[in-house]
Structure formats: C-alpha cells, structure tokens
Design an enzyme around this catalytic site. Structure first.
Site, PDB file in Angstrom:
ATOM      1  N   LYS A  44      -5.498 -28.848 -11.516  1.00 56.48           N
ATOM      2  CA  LYS A  44      -4.363 -29.035 -10.614  1.00 56.48           C
ATOM      3  C   LYS A  44      -4.619 -28.317  -9.290  1.00 56.48           C
ATOM      4  O   LYS A  44      -5.479 -27.438  -9.193  1.00 56.48           O
ATOM      5  CB  LYS A  44      -3.084 -28.519 -11.258  1.00 56.48           C
ATOM      6  N   ARG A 145      11.161 -22.536 -17.653  1.00 54.58           N
ATOM      7  CA  ARG A 145      10.878 -23.500 -16.576  1.00 54.58           C
ATOM      8  C   ARG A 145      11.041 -24.900 -17.169  1.00 54.58           C
ATOM      9  O   ARG A 145      12.089 -25.251 -17.682  1.00 54.58           O
ATOM     10  CB  ARG A 145       9.462 -23.288 -16.018  1.00 54.58           C
ATOM     11  N   TYR A 279      -2.393  -8.967  17.343  1.00 55.61           N
ATOM     12  CA  TYR A 279      -0.969  -8.961  17.663  1.00 55.61           C
ATOM     13  C   TYR A 279      -0.275  -7.670  17.229  1.00 55.61           C
ATOM     14  O   TYR A 279      -0.473  -7.187  16.114  1.00 55.61           O
ATOM     15  CB  TYR A 279      -0.273 -10.141  16.987  1.00 55.61           C
ATOM     16  N   MET A 327      -3.598 -16.737  13.014  1.00 54.13           N
ATOM     17  CA  MET A 327      -3.668 -18.066  12.403  1.00 54.13           C
ATOM     18  C   MET A 327      -5.102 -18.535  12.183  1.00 54.13           C
ATOM     19  O   MET A 327      -5.414 -19.140  11.151  1.00 54.13           O
ATOM     20  CB  MET A 327      -2.932 -19.084  13.275  1.00 54.13           C
TER      21      MET A 327
END
Length: 398
Positions: A44, A145, A279, A327
C-alpha cells in the site's frame, strides 16, 4: 563569501535507491519466521514509498503469495501489471460507498467487508459482473478502526453465507488487525487474540470455510507466532525497518533496510560568524564556517519537524540540519570542511557506511520510521538496484 567550484559532472539532484536484493532477502527471512503461514507483502501507499509495482514483482519472486493494498485503486493497478503472475492473490481493504466494486470483482481481487453496506454493494457488483466476489470478512477485535463490531458479527456472517449460497460471493478469509502488537506485553494483544478466536469459531460453526485466517501484522509476525494462523501480513518489515524500537532493531530480526535517500550538494560557501541560516534564523553560525546546501525539503518528504535535528552524512561525517527545513532545501554547517559541489549527502540508509537510518530521522522528527520512508515524494526518483524479477534496467522508475 566564496563558493567551491562546480563539479564537472553532477549526479541526480536527489534519489531514493531501492535495493531489491534486500527486499527479496527480507521476504525470505519473514517467511522463515512464519513457516506454517502464507505471506502477504503489503505494498500500500506505493509500497511505503518504495514503488509498489516493482516491489510487488520482487516480493512475489521471493515467495510472497499474496499482495495487500489499502485502496481498490492500488490493487487494480497491480492487477493490470503484465509482469505479475495472474494467479497472485491481491487484497484491498479500505472501501467507501460507491467504490469500484464491479472492477474489483471482475479483476478477481479479494475485497474486505466490514459492514452490511459493503456487503450489499459487493453483492450488487457480483450480480452485474456475473461472477462471485471474493470476500474477506473483517472483525474489529479491539483496534477501533475498520472492521465489524463483535455484536454485529453474527448478522454479517449470516448474510454473507446467504450470498455465498446464492453464488454471489465466496468467503475467502476472516481477519482482523492488532492495535498494540508493537508494544511487547500489552494486555490488548491477548485480549484481541482471544476475541478473534471466538469470532472465528462462530463463523466456522455457521459453515464458513475460509481459505485464510489472519491477524498478524509486521510486529506480530516477528514476535507472536501464536498469531500467525494461515497468513501473515508484512508491511514495514518487508522494507527492512523495525516496526518498533522496543521490539529490536531491524538487524536483530535479520532484516535489511531497502531504501537509501541521498542528494547532491548544490552549494558550498564560506560565511562569517553570526550569520543567520534559513527562515527565522533559528540557527546562527557560532563562528566562521562553511555551509552546505542540500537540495531536498519538505516537498520531497524531508520532515520540517526535523529542523535543527535531522542527521546527514557528508564526507564521512554526520552533520545536522542547520535551521529550518524549507520546501525544497535545507542547510548543514560543515564546520569549515569544503566538500565539492555535487558531493553526496546521505540522509538515511542501512547504516553500513556510517550513515543515519530512517529510525534516526524518526527520532529527530518525533515520529515513526514508517512515516519517514512513506512520505518521500514523487520529485525524488526511485533508482532500483539488484533486481531479478523483471528484465528492466536497474534505474527503472516504476
């Protein structure tokens, strides 16, 4: 400020090298741990970031007789691959109303059913397809779940048996999933196993004859032989990562990490002391030094939560992310060393060369190693090495 000379030939900006020989060896190791059970290779989420189709081929070649996916779309993509054996069983378990039930039935997928709405939709799809659906009934034994609640189990079993008598479904499996198998000694493990056996007994007393009964995930496969039943579902362990540090490191179970994530330095430059980095200036150089720019960031899956803590091997030394992960890039303080632009920066791998591992990044980011490998994005090409299951080139990007 000054920069080092650009390397005459530059490798890929970044790459995730997938060692298919390690994957095959892990399959064989896991099969040996559960010799009485078949093995499902869970692929998956693009095989936890490793590449679903290519990893599926290799896992089957190494002895996996089942493939597991979350979504039906993932399963259908595998079934469409001409290089996978037509008789390999493929199971998918995460369904929503209106899903591609008919396509799944026609493709011969094993579909999981956890409630009456799903049974109704798969029965209708079987009618439309003109062939029985392969159905596995899932019980919620305590994870909370997906899965049928124990009090609703008798109704689901009875209605599925009626559909089977009508030739619309074939019940191929009964299954559940552990909540805390990665926590040795957790009381829920015994409680879930006990309830699972009770629900199996009820279904079998009513006439269900499943091909497979299964509850074992990776940690249970590694440590709970009493949970193996007829099939074990191995996910993260397949890719050579321990499901829990408390259980032991991957090497303790004879497993080898499959993915190595590396990038090429995009810039090396001298800066003075007191120079802010990235940053917010959360890192300021303590003195004159060299900075290296690693051209991957959170858009590539490098966790921003590892800002200031993420480890990288450059020039044979561990470095640490300096300041914020951006990013597309992050910076490391090279401490005055001057590797060439284009030099390799290894974020994680098996650890053989002293590089960090995915577990090291998980600890740096306050998460689990599952997330570290799975989140590596599509901008990072997968480079396959040591493949045997197909005739494709090692760098094939499937």
């Amino acid at each position: 400020m000054s920069e080092t000379a650009t390397a005459p030939t530059a490798p890929l900006r970044a790459r995730a090298e997938i060692d298919l020989a390690a994957l095959r060896a892990n399959v064989r190791t896991l099969r040996a741990l559960a010799p009485g059970a078949a093995l499902m290779a869970v692929v998956k989420s693009d095989a936890y970031g490793h590449g679903a189709v290519r990893c599926a081929r290799e896992a089957v070649a190494a002895g996996a007789s089942w493939l597991g996916t979350a979504t039906p779309e993932e399963a259908l993509a595998l079934r469409a691959d001409p290089e996978l054996p037509a008789d390999v069983r493929i199971m998918c378990w995460l369904w929503t109303p209106g899903g591609p039930w008919r396509q799944a039935v026609e493709a011969g997928l094993d579909v999981s059913v956890s409630g009456m709405w799903a049974l109704r939709e798969v029965v209708e799809a079987a009618r439309a397809a003109g062939r029985p659906a392969l159905v596995q009934l899932k019980a919620d034994t305590g994870l909370g779940r997906n899965g049928c609640q124990p009090e609703d189990w008798p109704e689901l079993v009875a209605e599925t048996l009626r559909a089977q008598t009508a030739g619309l479904v074939r019940i191929t499996g009964l299954w559940s999933h552990f909540a805390c198998a990665d926590e040795p000694g957790h009381p829920s493990i015994t409680a879930q196993l006990t309830l699972f056996r009770e629900l199996l007994a009820h279904a079998e007393e009513q006439g269900v004859r499943p091909e497979v009964r299964h509850i074992a995930n990776s940690p249970a496969t590694l440590t709970l032989p009493e949970s193996h039943f007829d099939l074990v579902r191995t996910g993260i362990a397949l890719y050579g990562i321990s499901p829990s540090p408390e259980l032991g490191a991957a090497a303790d179970f004879g497993l080898r990490p499959v993915m190595t994530l590396a990038a090429s330095l995009a810039l090396v430059k001298h800066v003075p002391g007191g120079h802010g980095v990235s940053y917010g200036h959360h890192y300021v150089t303590p003195g004159r030094t060299t900075l290296g720019l690693v051209p991957v960031g959170y858009a590539d899956g490098v966790p921003r939560h590892a800002s200031g803590t993420g480890p990288v091997l450059i020039g044979g030394k561990w470095r640490t992310v300096a300041g914020r992960v951006a990013m597309d890039q992050f910076v490391v303080d090279l401490g005055g060393d001057e590797p060439e632009v284009g030099s390799e920066a290894v974020l994680f791998g098996p650890g053989d060369r002293g590089e960090p591992t995915a577990e090291d990044w998980a600890q740096a980011a306050g998460t689990i190693a599952y997330e570290i490998v799975t989140r590596i994005g599509t901008r990072v090409p997968r480079v396959y090495v040591n493949g045997e299951a197909s005739g494709q080139e090692p760098g094939d990007g499937n």
